[in-house]
Design a protein around this motif. Structure first.
Motif, PDB file in Angstrom:
ATOM      1  N   ALA A   1      65.011  90.196  22.473  1.00 26.39           N
ATOM      2  CA  ALA A   1      64.097  89.119  22.113  1.00 26.39           C
ATOM      3  C   ALA A   1      64.725  87.758  22.402  1.00 26.39           C
ATOM      4  N   PRO A   2      64.033  86.931  23.201  1.00 31.86           N
ATOM      5  CA  PRO A   2      64.555  85.591  23.524  1.00 31.86           C
ATOM      6  C   PRO A   2      64.199  84.590  22.421  1.00 31.86           C
ATOM      7  N   ILE A   3      65.023  84.531  21.395  1.00 28.13           N
ATOM      8  CA  ILE A   3      64.753  83.690  20.228  1.00 28.13           C
ATOM      9  C   ILE A   3      65.049  82.228  20.563  1.00 28.13           C
ATOM     10  N   ALA A   4      64.057  81.367  20.328  1.00 25.55           N
ATOM     11  CA  ALA A   4      64.217  79.938  20.612  1.00 25.55           C
ATOM     12  C   ALA A   4      65.121  79.285  19.576  1.00 25.55           C
ATOM     13  N   ARG A   5      65.979  78.422  20.060  1.00 27.97           N
ATOM     14  CA  ARG A   5      66.787  77.591  19.170  1.00 27.97           C
ATOM     15  C   ARG A   5      66.079  76.244  19.105  1.00 27.97           C
ATOM     16  N   ILE A   6      65.291  76.064  18.066  1.00 28.74           N
ATOM     17  CA  ILE A   6      64.401  74.913  17.976  1.00 28.74           C
ATOM     18  C   ILE A   6      64.374  74.406  16.536  1.00 28.74           C
ATOM     19  N   SER A   7      64.363  73.102  16.387  1.00 30.81           N
ATOM     20  CA  SER A   7      64.287  72.517  15.046  1.00 30.81           C
ATOM     21  C   SER A   7      62.833  72.520  14.573  1.00 30.81           C
ATOM     22  N   MET A   8      62.641  72.296  13.285  1.00 33.36           N
ATOM     23  CA  MET A   8      61.282  72.217  12.742  1.00 33.36           C
ATOM     24  C   MET A   8      60.516  71.067  13.395  1.00 33.36           C
ATOM     25  N   THR A   9      61.183  69.957  13.611  1.00 32.09           N
ATOM     26  CA  THR A   9      60.531  68.811  14.255  1.00 32.09           C
ATOM     27  C   THR A   9      60.053  69.180  15.652  1.00 32.09           C
ATOM     28  N   GLU A  10      60.920  69.838  16.426  1.00 28.22           N
ATOM     29  CA  GLU A  10      60.527  70.262  17.774  1.00 28.22           C
ATOM     30  C   GLU A  10      59.395  71.284  17.723  1.00 28.22           C
ATOM     31  N   LEU A  11      59.442  72.174  16.742  1.00 31.93           N
ATOM     32  CA  LEU A  11      58.397  73.180  16.593  1.00 31.93           C
ATOM     33  C   LEU A  11      57.047  72.526  16.340  1.00 31.93           C
ATOM     34  N   PHE A  12      56.992  71.554  15.422  1.00 33.19           N
ATOM     35  CA  PHE A  12      55.729  70.878  15.120  1.00 33.19           C
ATOM     36  C   PHE A  12      55.228  70.089  16.325  1.00 33.19           C
ATOM     37  N   ARG A  13      56.132  69.452  17.057  1.00 34.73           N
ATOM     38  CA  ARG A  13      55.724  68.732  18.274  1.00 34.73           C
ATOM     39  C   ARG A  13      55.139  69.703  19.297  1.00 34.73           C
ATOM     40  N   PHE A  14      55.804  70.828  19.455  1.00 38.69           N
ATOM     41  CA  PHE A  14      55.349  71.861  20.387  1.00 38.69           C
ATOM     42  C   PHE A  14      53.935  72.317  20.029  1.00 38.69           C
ATOM     43  N   ILE A  15      53.706  72.638  18.763  1.00 35.88           N
ATOM     44  CA  ILE A  15      52.398  73.129  18.320  1.00 35.88           C
ATOM     45  C   ILE A  15      51.332  72.047  18.473  1.00 35.88           C
ATOM     46  N   GLU A  16      51.644  70.817  18.059  1.00 34.37           N
ATOM     47  CA  GLU A  16      50.679  69.727  18.192  1.00 34.37           C
ATOM     48  C   GLU A  16      50.297  69.497  19.647  1.00 34.37           C
ATOM     49  N   LYS A  17      51.285  69.503  20.517  1.00 32.07           N
ATOM     50  CA  LYS A  17      51.012  69.283  21.945  1.00 32.07           C
ATOM     51  C   LYS A  17      50.112  70.385  22.494  1.00 32.07           C
ATOM     52  N   ARG A  18      50.395  71.631  22.133  1.00 35.57           N
ATOM     53  CA  ARG A  18      49.567  72.746  22.615  1.00 35.57           C
ATOM     54  C   ARG A  18      48.143  72.634  22.097  1.00 35.57           C
ATOM     55  N   ILE A  19      47.971  72.189  20.853  1.00 42.04           N
ATOM     56  CA  ILE A  19      46.632  72.021  20.284  1.00 42.04           C
ATOM     57  C   ILE A  19      45.878  70.928  21.037  1.00 42.04           C
ATOM     58  N   HIS A  20      46.546  69.801  21.256  1.00 40.03           N
ATOM     59  CA  HIS A  20      45.881  68.660  21.898  1.00 40.03           C
ATOM     60  C   HIS A  20      45.575  68.914  23.376  1.00 40.03           C
ATOM     61  N   THR A  21      46.422  69.635  24.061  1.00 41.19           N
ATOM     62  CA  THR A  21      46.182  69.890  25.490  1.00 41.19           C
ATOM     63  C   THR A  21      45.287  71.103  25.705  1.00 41.19           C
ATOM     64  N   GLY A  22      45.150  71.932  24.681  1.00 45.68           N
ATOM     65  CA  GLY A  22      44.342  73.140  24.828  1.00 45.68           C
ATOM     66  C   GLY A  22      45.008  74.194  25.691  1.00 45.68           C
TER      67      GLY A  22
ATOM     68  N   PRO B   1      46.717  77.382  26.777  1.00 50.46           N
ATOM     69  CA  PRO B   1      46.737  78.719  26.173  1.00 50.46           C
ATOM     70  C   PRO B   1      48.165  79.236  25.987  1.00 50.46           C
ATOM     71  N   GLY B   2      48.302  80.193  25.125  1.00 51.87           N
ATOM     72  CA  GLY B   2      49.597  80.817  24.892  1.00 51.87           C
ATOM     73  C   GLY B   2      49.673  81.341  23.476  1.00 51.87           C
ATOM     74  N   TYR B   3      50.791  81.950  23.174  1.00 48.63           N
ATOM     75  CA  TYR B   3      50.969  82.498  21.837  1.00 48.63           C
ATOM     76  C   TYR B   3      52.426  82.387  21.421  1.00 48.63           C
ATOM     77  N   VAL B   4      52.617  82.399  20.106  1.00 48.88           N
ATOM     78  CA  VAL B   4      53.948  82.327  19.510  1.00 48.88           C
ATOM     79  C   VAL B   4      54.200  83.655  18.811  1.00 48.88           C
ATOM     80  N   CYS B   5      55.370  84.230  19.034  1.00 44.76           N
ATOM     81  CA  CYS B   5      55.759  85.471  18.360  1.00 44.76           C
ATOM     82  C   CYS B   5      56.783  85.153  17.280  1.00 44.76           C
ATOM     83  N   CYS B   6      56.593  85.735  16.125  1.00 41.00           N
ATOM     84  CA  CYS B   6      57.591  85.682  15.062  1.00 41.00           C
ATOM     85  C   CYS B   6      58.251  87.052  15.060  1.00 41.00           C
ATOM     86  N   CYS B   7      59.513  87.069  15.390  1.00 40.31           N
ATOM     87  CA  CYS B   7      60.202  88.318  15.686  1.00 40.31           C
ATOM     88  C   CYS B   7      61.168  88.696  14.565  1.00 40.31           C
ATOM     89  N   GLU B   8      60.910  89.844  13.964  1.00 36.53           N
ATOM     90  CA  GLU B   8      61.828  90.361  12.950  1.00 36.53           C
ATOM     91  C   GLU B   8      62.783  91.363  13.603  1.00 36.53           C
TER      92      GLU B   8
END
Length: 84
Positions: free
Chosen positions: A15-36, A38-45
């Motif tokens: 599993a390619p686990i991203a090394r990302i801060s919460m701030t970067e995560l929220f920016r990533f999600i907001e950008k994807r929402i605003h641009t529309g 497509p894609g998906y995020v996996c939460c990997c246990e």
């Protein structure tokens, strides 16, 4: 556009686990929402990381994800230790 390659990542199992801060995560999600974009995020246990080693289908899903995040403290800690 954010791609998984835009973030540092560490492999836990297959599993390619991203090394990302919460701030970067929220920016990533907001950008994807605003641009529309497509894609998906996996939460990997842990179990999924191990299954991805042996199951090509699971591995492909994780590889194609816009982002793969650690699910739980053990995964976060493991990814952190492996990245050192």
């Amino acid at each position: 556009m954010y791609l998984m390659a835009d973030f540092d990542r560490v492999f836990v199992g297959a599993a390619p686990i991203a090394r990302i801060s919460m701030t970067e995560l929220f920016r990533f999600i907001e950008k994807r929402i605003h641009t529309g974009e497509p894609g998906y995020v996996c939460c990997c246990e842990a179990h999924l990381c191990v299954r991805a080693i042996f199951d090509e289908g699971i591995r492909r899903v994780l590889e194609k994800a816009a982002l793969v995040l650690p699910d739980g403290v053990s995964m976060s800690l493991g990814a952190k230790l492996l990245s050192k």
